[in-house]
Design a protein around this motif. Structure first.
Motif, PDB file in Angstrom:
ATOM      1  N   LEU A 157     -35.934  82.207  36.017  1.00  0.00           N
ATOM      2  CA  LEU A 157     -34.785  82.442  36.891  1.00  0.00           C
ATOM      3  C   LEU A 157     -34.787  83.914  37.290  1.00  0.00           C
ATOM      4  N   THR A 158     -34.418  84.209  38.505  1.00  0.00           N
ATOM      5  CA  THR A 158     -34.525  85.591  38.991  1.00  0.00           C
ATOM      6  C   THR A 158     -33.184  86.234  39.318  1.00  0.00           C
ATOM      7  N   LYS A 159     -32.143  85.447  39.459  1.00  0.00           N
ATOM      8  CA  LYS A 159     -30.843  85.988  39.841  1.00  0.00           C
ATOM      9  C   LYS A 159     -29.899  85.965  38.646  1.00  0.00           C
ATOM     10  N   ALA A 160     -29.332  87.132  38.334  1.00  0.00           N
ATOM     11  CA  ALA A 160     -28.440  87.234  37.176  1.00  0.00           C
ATOM     12  C   ALA A 160     -27.236  86.314  37.302  1.00  0.00           C
ATOM     13  N   GLU A 161     -26.784  86.079  38.525  1.00  0.00           N
ATOM     14  CA  GLU A 161     -25.632  85.202  38.742  1.00  0.00           C
ATOM     15  C   GLU A 161     -25.933  83.776  38.294  1.00  0.00           C
ATOM     16  N   GLN A 162     -27.219  83.402  38.306  1.00  0.00           N
ATOM     17  CA  GLN A 162     -27.628  82.060  37.901  1.00  0.00           C
ATOM     18  C   GLN A 162     -28.148  82.007  36.466  1.00  0.00           C
ATOM     19  N   SER A 163     -28.399  83.175  35.870  1.00  0.00           N
ATOM     20  CA  SER A 163     -29.027  83.194  34.543  1.00  0.00           C
ATOM     21  C   SER A 163     -28.149  83.779  33.445  1.00  0.00           C
ATOM     22  N   TYR A 164     -27.017  84.437  33.799  1.00  0.00           N
ATOM     23  CA  TYR A 164     -26.245  85.136  32.772  1.00  0.00           C
ATOM     24  C   TYR A 164     -25.769  84.206  31.666  1.00  0.00           C
ATOM     25  N   MET A 165     -25.429  82.964  32.017  1.00  0.00           N
ATOM     26  CA  MET A 165     -24.945  82.021  30.996  1.00  0.00           C
ATOM     27  C   MET A 165     -26.066  81.565  30.064  1.00  0.00           C
ATOM     28  N   PHE A 166     -27.325  81.788  30.478  1.00  0.00           N
ATOM     29  CA  PHE A 166     -28.473  81.413  29.650  1.00  0.00           C
ATOM     30  C   PHE A 166     -29.134  82.634  29.005  1.00  0.00           C
ATOM     31  N   SER A 167     -28.452  83.765  29.005  1.00  0.00           N
ATOM     32  CA  SER A 167     -29.069  85.015  28.540  1.00  0.00           C
ATOM     33  C   SER A 167     -29.542  84.940  27.091  1.00  0.00           C
ATOM     34  N   ILE A 168     -28.892  84.109  26.267  1.00  0.00           N
ATOM     35  CA  ILE A 168     -29.299  84.019  24.861  1.00  0.00           C
ATOM     36  C   ILE A 168     -30.671  83.371  24.699  1.00  0.00           C
ATOM     37  N   PHE A 169     -31.180  82.727  25.755  1.00  0.00           N
ATOM     38  CA  PHE A 169     -32.471  82.047  25.682  1.00  0.00           C
ATOM     39  C   PHE A 169     -33.595  82.851  26.339  1.00  0.00           C
ATOM     40  N   LEU A 170     -33.338  84.099  26.717  1.00  0.00           N
ATOM     41  CA  LEU A 170     -34.276  84.842  27.570  1.00  0.00           C
ATOM     42  C   LEU A 170     -34.962  86.004  26.862  1.00  0.00           C
ATOM     43  N   ALA A 171     -35.133  85.916  25.558  1.00  0.00           N
ATOM     44  CA  ALA A 171     -35.601  87.059  24.773  1.00  0.00           C
ATOM     45  C   ALA A 171     -36.934  87.625  25.252  1.00  0.00           C
TER      46      ALA A 171
END
Length: 353
Positions: A157-171
């Motif tokens: 995912l490239t847009k923070a607006e679409q990925s912020y809720m999944f941030s815990i999975f993006l290590a």
């Protein structure tokens, strides 16, 4: 470290991703049981109104019943997971909606942090098309199945607006993780009562998923905010020992920097004061030199060689104020002797100063 309950957090993240609907428009069910045996759908999203429009691209293929198969960051999608997902989708139709004649009300979404290379290769080997970036970065749409199928790769995912809720999975995507975490913090500040955002943020802190770099950026961001917003961030960070320890460490470092800066500023003020004194002294000396030149030219012009000793005495007067007094008498002094007396008085005044 606390045990990471990834699946419940994915449900919360999905609720946040699909938050832009009214009450009763959709229903999200976690681990929907399909039988008395341990066979569950990870997440089921029921779209109760056809007209409901959801902004997150994960909902682009949504029909009425939308099934999710999720893999945690520690796991990955295997080729067999694809067939298992299709089987569960069909079983869900048979057990829960036996009167549904077609499969056009179902969708299936696989979610993984990692790129599922083996699974995608298997799908292509079956003659099915895989449409990359459909409907956006991080999504792979499978074309040719009876059920609409997509794969969402969270790290792509490239847009923070679409990925912020999944941030815990993006290590393992440092740049995306940072921008997503910052966006999540901003969302928490915008709506402190939002329990989904609060749970996602607390999960990060409890499991030490916030890196030192992210915390430093958050704190720098807080420094540029209003006092009220800064207090909210500090309150958010102070809720857990991990973040509190880092916050206190930064505060101690900040205090040490302030102390060192204060000392340096004090030294700089001293140096600046010295420089200013030097500049002032230079200005005074320049002014004195100019007055001396005027006096000496006048004496030489009026008295010639007889004024040599006077001119020498003038060069021994350093105070520009005294030189001004001498210069003010040049055109009123009647004789060389009187001029000698005036210069002698001026020399004495200058020596006293």
């Amino acid at each position: 470290m606390p045990t990471k309950q990834w699946h419940p957090m994915f449900v919360i993240a999905l609720r946040e991703a699909l938050f832009d609907v009214g009450p009763g428009d959709i229903e999200i069910k976690a681990e929907e049981a399909l039988s008395s045996k341990p066979l569950n759908v990870d997440v089921l999203v029921v779209k109760k109104k056809d007209a409901v429009k959801l902004r997150h691209p994960v909902a682009d293929i949504f029909r009425k019943y939308n099934l999710f198969e999720f893999k945690s960051p520690d796991d990955y999608l295997e080729p067999n997971d694809y067939d298992k997902g299709l089987a569960i989708a069909r079983l869900y139709k048979v057990l829960e909606h036996p009167k549904m004649n077609n499969l056009d009300q179902l969708t299936l979404t696989f979610v993984s942090s990692r790129y599922p290379r083996a699974m995608l290769n298997m799908i292509k080997d079956r003659g099915l098309k895989v449409l990359k970036d459909m409907p956006g970065s991080g999504f792979y749409r499978v074309d040719g199945e009876a059920i609409p199928v997509q794969i969402m790769v969270l790290r792509e995912l490239t847009k923070a607006e679409q990925s912020y809720m999944f941030s815990i999975f993006l290590a393992r995507n440092e740049k995306l993780k940072l921008s997503s975490t910052l966006m999540l913090v901003q969302k928490c500040l915008e709506d402190p009562k939002n329990v989904y955002r609060k749970d996602l943020m607390e999960f990060q802190f409890k499991n030490k998923l916030v890196t030192n770099k992210e915390l430093e950026v958050i704190l720098r961001m807080a420094d540029e905010m209003s006092a009220e917003e800064k207090a909210k961030i500090e309150d958010l960070l102070a809720n857990h020992p991990f973040s509190r320890a880092m916050f206190e460490k930064r505060q101690e470092k900040y205090r040490a920097q302030c102390l060192a800066q204060g000392r340096e500023e004090g030294r700089e003020e001293g140096r600046e004061e010295g420089r200013e004194q030097g500049r002032e002294q230079g200005r005074q000396e320049g002014r004195a030199e100019g007055i001396r030149a005027v006096i000496c030219r006048f004496l030489e012009s009026k008295y010639g060689k007889d004024s040599a000793d006077l001119r020498q005495a003038i060069h021994e007067i350093s105070d520009p104020g005294v030189l001004d007094e001498v210069a003010g008498r040049l055109f009123t002094v009647p004789s060389l002797e009187e001029m000698q007396r005036i210069v002698q008085v001026g020399l004495q005044k200058s020596q006293k100063k």
